[in-house]
Design a protein around this motif. Structure first.
Motif, PDB file in Angstrom:
ATOM      1  N   LEU A 118       3.849   1.885  -0.451  1.00  0.00           N
ATOM      2  CA  LEU A 118       4.204   1.230  -1.710  1.00  0.00           C
ATOM      3  C   LEU A 118       5.384   0.295  -1.498  1.00  0.00           C
ATOM      4  CD1 LEU A 118       3.931   0.813  -4.754  1.00  0.00           C
ATOM      5  CD2 LEU A 118       5.348   2.854  -5.095  1.00  0.00           C
ATOM      6  N   GLU A 119       6.375   0.740  -0.761  1.00  0.00           N
ATOM      7  CA  GLU A 119       7.536  -0.098  -0.470  1.00  0.00           C
ATOM      8  C   GLU A 119       7.101  -1.399   0.200  1.00  0.00           C
ATOM      9  OE1 GLU A 119      11.456   1.499   1.063  1.00  0.00           O
ATOM     10  OE2 GLU A 119      10.657   0.588   2.906  1.00  0.00           O
ATOM     11  N   ALA A 120       6.205  -1.298   1.165  1.00  0.00           N
ATOM     12  CA  ALA A 120       5.721  -2.483   1.867  1.00  0.00           C
ATOM     13  C   ALA A 120       4.882  -3.370   0.957  1.00  0.00           C
ATOM     14  CB  ALA A 120       4.911  -2.071   3.094  1.00  0.00           C
ATOM     15  N   ALA A 121       4.070  -2.775   0.108  1.00  0.00           N
ATOM     16  CA  ALA A 121       3.232  -3.564  -0.806  1.00  0.00           C
ATOM     17  C   ALA A 121       4.103  -4.378  -1.764  1.00  0.00           C
ATOM     18  CB  ALA A 121       2.293  -2.645  -1.587  1.00  0.00           C
ATOM     19  N   ILE A 122       5.153  -3.774  -2.292  1.00  0.00           N
ATOM     20  CA  ILE A 122       6.051  -4.472  -3.219  1.00  0.00           C
ATOM     21  C   ILE A 122       6.757  -5.624  -2.500  1.00  0.00           C
ATOM     22  CG2 ILE A 122       8.168  -4.221  -4.571  1.00  0.00           C
ATOM     23  CD1 ILE A 122       7.188  -1.368  -5.276  1.00  0.00           C
TER      24      ILE A 122
ATOM     25  N   PHE B 166      -0.700   3.161  -4.014  1.00  0.00           N
ATOM     26  CA  PHE B 166       0.123   3.490  -2.847  1.00  0.00           C
ATOM     27  C   PHE B 166       1.297   4.377  -3.230  1.00  0.00           C
ATOM     28  CE2 PHE B 166      -1.319  -1.020  -2.205  1.00  0.00           C
ATOM     29  CZ  PHE B 166      -2.282  -0.748  -1.233  1.00  0.00           C
ATOM     30  N   GLU B 167       1.902   4.966  -2.226  1.00  0.00           N
ATOM     31  CA  GLU B 167       3.138   5.721  -2.425  1.00  0.00           C
ATOM     32  C   GLU B 167       3.975   5.637  -1.159  1.00  0.00           C
ATOM     33  OE1 GLU B 167       1.441  10.181  -1.294  1.00  0.00           O
ATOM     34  OE2 GLU B 167       1.843   9.661  -3.386  1.00  0.00           O
TER      35      GLU B 167
ATOM     36  N   PHE C 124       0.595  -6.687 -10.865  1.00  0.00           N
ATOM     37  CA  PHE C 124       0.571  -6.130  -9.508  1.00  0.00           C
ATOM     38  C   PHE C 124       1.197  -4.742  -9.441  1.00  0.00           C
ATOM     39  CE2 PHE C 124       2.602  -5.222  -5.477  1.00  0.00           C
ATOM     40  CZ  PHE C 124       1.587  -5.445  -4.569  1.00  0.00           C
ATOM     41  N   HIS C 125       2.401  -4.600  -9.987  1.00  0.00           N
ATOM     42  CA  HIS C 125       3.135  -3.341  -9.831  1.00  0.00           C
ATOM     43  C   HIS C 125       2.398  -2.163 -10.462  1.00  0.00           C
ATOM     44  CE1 HIS C 125       6.887  -4.808  -7.986  1.00  0.00           C
ATOM     45  NE2 HIS C 125       6.580  -5.929  -8.595  1.00  0.00           N
TER      46      HIS C 125
END
Length: 251
Positions: free
Chosen positions: A180-184, A175-176, A167-168
């Motif tokens: 990206l923070e929300a996706a993680i 994303f960035e 995933f990561h």
């Protein structure tokens, strides 16, 4: 080994994270069906000066011990890169959730007076049908995906991408910044949501060593801890119909 949860397929895994950054401290709270943690990261504007952990609710008796390796964050610069932080703190030697909270606090340490709240919801996957997996930030949806068998099936632009291993790598390309923070954060919620598939009752019959998790999955699954990891009693919650109770840390 844990037994199947007879209620799986009827609910939603929910997680909420609240963060507030003040002059020289960032407070982060996290609660979901399996965990309840509070941390306060202190700093002098340039580097971390201290971190305090309150492990309110956790799966194993060994989980609070993970506050010790987390102290490696003290002295780290606020502008440290995410990869350098992972290299120095070694996530597998920490509680996954304490580590994530500390990393989130660090990334927002210079946002004096700012606050944010993430809400995550992962529907149970029923009869092979895709489940909705969503995260909102301060009430506004950031990502909403359909996931089946640990892979995204919608939206089409992300179809086939993994929600577990790998995933990561793709998320960091896709994303960035805040996305990206929300996706993680959403991926971590999806991972923990898989625990809804199982029942760990009675707790005394389900010690950590019986879970079969790989060495280094987290602090409590490491050699030296997993042999002592006894499952905590009365720690699982179901917030399917009561999301308003998240972050109340009710007993």
């Amino acid at each position: 080994m844990a037994n199947p949860n007879p209620l799986y397929g009827t609910g939603i895994f929910r997680r909420r994270i609240h963060l507030r950054a003040d002059d020289n401290a960032v407070a982060v709270e996290l609660e979901d069906g399996n965990h309840g943690f509070r941390i306060v990261l202190r700093h002098d504007g340039e580097q971390v000066s201290g971190i305090d952990v309150d492990a309110v609710r956790h799966p194993f008796n060994t989980c609070p011990e993970a506050a010790v390796p987390l102290q490696r964050i003290v002295g780290q610069r606020l502008d440290i890169s995410a990869q350098t932080l992972r290299d120095r703190l070694v996530p597998g030697e920490n509680c996954t959730h304490m580590f994530d909270m500390a990393a989130l606090a660090l990334s927002h340490a210079r946002g004096n007076g700012s606050a944010l709240e993430y809400d995550m919801a992962v529907e149970d996957e029923v009869d092979g049908r895709a489940s909705r997996v969503e995260i909102s930030r301060d009430g506004r949806s950031v990502h909403a995906w359909q996931v089946q068998a640990h892979h995204i099936v919608a939206p089409a632009a992300l179809a086939g991408l993994p929600m577990m291993r790998g995933f990561h790598a793709w998320a960091s390309r896709q994303f960035e910044g805040a996305e990206l923070e929300a996706a993680i954060a959403l991926q971590r919620a999806y991972f923990v949501a898989q625990s809804r598939r199982f029942s760990f009752d009675p707790p005394e019959a389900n010690p950590g060593i019986g879970d079969g998790m790989p060495q280094g999955s987290c602090y409590s699954y490491n050699h030296g801890a997993v042999e002592r990891a006894l499952r905590s009693t009365n720690t699982v919650r179901d917030f399917t119909h009561t999301p308003e109770k998240l972050l109340r840390f009710e007993p």
